[in-house]
Scaffold this active site. Structure first.
Site, short mmCIF file in Angstrom:
data_model
loop_
_atom_site.label_atom_id
_atom_site.label_comp_id
_atom_site.label_asym_id
_atom_site.label_seq_id
_atom_site.Cartn_x
_atom_site.Cartn_y
_atom_site.Cartn_z
N GLU A 55 1.50 -3.12 11.60
CA GLU A 55 0.81 -2.07 11.14
C GLU A 55 1.53 -0.93 12.19
O GLU A 55 1.35 -1.17 13.53
CB GLU A 55 -0.60 -2.08 11.38
N HIS A 90 0.90 -1.17 -0.12
CA HIS A 90 0.26 -0.04 0.00
C HIS A 90 0.90 1.08 0.10
O HIS A 90 1.50 1.52 1.08
CB HIS A 90 -0.89 -0.07 1.06
ZN LIG Z 1 -1.65 -1.47 4.27
#
Ligand SMILES: [Zn+2]
Length: 382
Positions: free
Chosen positions: A342, A173
């Site tokens: 994350e 991403h």
């Molecule tokens: Zn991501």
């Protein structure tokens, strides 16, 4: 002294730039965020304001309730820099009811040029510097695994002489730029001959490191997709040359080496904490895999106050794991321990930094801490 009233200028025609200018009046502007090409996602922004020295800027980003993660805006503060090296946070206010959701950024620059971004950017030029520096270190091989749709290289750095195959990869991403800052920290530890953790890990492991899986999305200023709007982290079950050559190249190289341990590095828009997500829902999960994953989390939580295990994503029920996501696909495919890391776009609320929020500096330190945790994990496995 008179307050200047000429209009500021706003630009985003540069690496990872993204903004739409609706109107400008003096030092105020109404703005929007462009969608990722070929998709509905939008959230990443990065733009420059010119002519603002000493003026009270008010920048209103409109229509954000239909952004990819509206829950990313409450308590969020925009990243701001006047030298493009140090990134601080600007006063930012979220009003979900004004003009489809409005984020208002207020800042008074001390110089004429100021850059604003969703998070401190990591440019493709800096990526070139990163792999150049790493490839000059002793024992490092720089491989080109394949090419993106726009023809950019999918770079992989390999090092270490040990038997354990470790894959670290980031920025599937592209708007999650903290992921490549994490990589810079991790590569610093691994390539520094005087770093004892790096030395010990290189004896035990063979590392395969992909600092940027999605260079097209990064350069284009996308949040979540590649050049044609494909979310690469939904392509791992059946990657294709036409739609996701980036994943096809990386997964192919993984098939050649095998995988014992993998970490996929991301940023989360909403949750103000660092956390891990695992592969609990894969069909062929084993006790050894699950224990290995949980043991890594425990070690990392003990080693750094920036990591915690209370907040995170809901765990997939047994057998329901999405095998199109890389962490699940790798755990299923290789029987390995695989995880998604994350980091926050906002701040780490357990240990907040009023000046910078979560930052490139913190991301880099976390990269080092994750490697130290990996070494302990390897040293203490039964
Ligand atoms: Zn991501």
């Amino acid at each position: 002294m008179n307050t200047p009233n000429f209009a500021i200028e706003i630009d985003a025609a540069f690496d990872s730039g993204n903004i739409e200018v609706r109107s400008i009046s003096g030092a105020e502007a109404d703005l929007g965020i462009r969608r990722d090409t070929g998709s509905d996602f939008f959230q990443w922004f990065h733009f420059r304001v010119s002519g603002a020295s000493g003026r009270d800027l008010e920048l209103r980003l409109r229509g954000l309730r239909s952004s990819a993660y509206p829950s990313g805006w409450p308590d969020y503060r925009a990243a701001v820099s006047e030298d493009r090296r140090h990134w601080a946070r600007a006063d930012t206010e979220w009003d979900p009811n004004a003009d489809g959701g409005t984020l208002t950024i207020r800042y008074t620059p001390s110089s004429d040029l100021t850059w604003f971004a969703y998070f401190a950017p990591y440019s493709f030029e800096r990526h070139q510097d990163l792999i150049a520096d790493a490839s000059l270190a002793p024992g490092v091989t720089a491989r080109v695994l394949g090419r993106s749709l726009d023809g950019r290289t999918i770079d992989c750095l390999e090092l270490g002489e040990g038997p354990r195959e470790v894959w670290l990869y980031a920025r599937q991403h592209p708007g999650e730029s903290m992921a490549e800052w994490w990589m810079e920290g991790a590569l610093g530890a691994l390539t520094d001959p005087s770093d004892p953790v790096g030395r010990a890990l290189r004896q035990r492991c063979r590392f395969h490191i992909v600092p940027n899986c999605n260079p097209d999305g990064s350069v284009r200023g996308h949040l979540r997709t590649n050049a044609i709007g494909v979310n690469l982290n939904r392509e791992w079950a059946a990657p294709s040359a036409g739609q996701s050559p980036e994943v096809l190249a990386i997964r192919g190289a993984m098939d050649e080496s095998g995988v014992d341990f993998a970490m996929d590095i991301h940023g989360d828009e909403a949750i103000p904490a660092v956390f891990l997500a695992g592969f609990e829902g894969i069909p062929s999960i084993t006790e050894r895999q699950l224990t290995g994953y949980q043991r890594y989390r425990t070690i990392l939580a003990r080693r750094t106050p920036d990591f915690q295990t209370k907040h995170g994503y809901p765990v997939a029920p047994a057998g329901k794991g999405n095998l199109a996501m890389s962490t699940n696909q790798l755990a299923e495919r290789f029987g390995c321990v695989s995880m998604t890391l994350e980091m926050p776009f906002k701040d780490n609320d357990d240990l907040p930094c009023p000046e910078q929020g979560w930052s490139p500096e913190r991301s880099m330190v976390l990269g080092r801490d994750c490697l130290a945790a990996l070494l302990e994990w390897l040293e203490t496995e039964g």
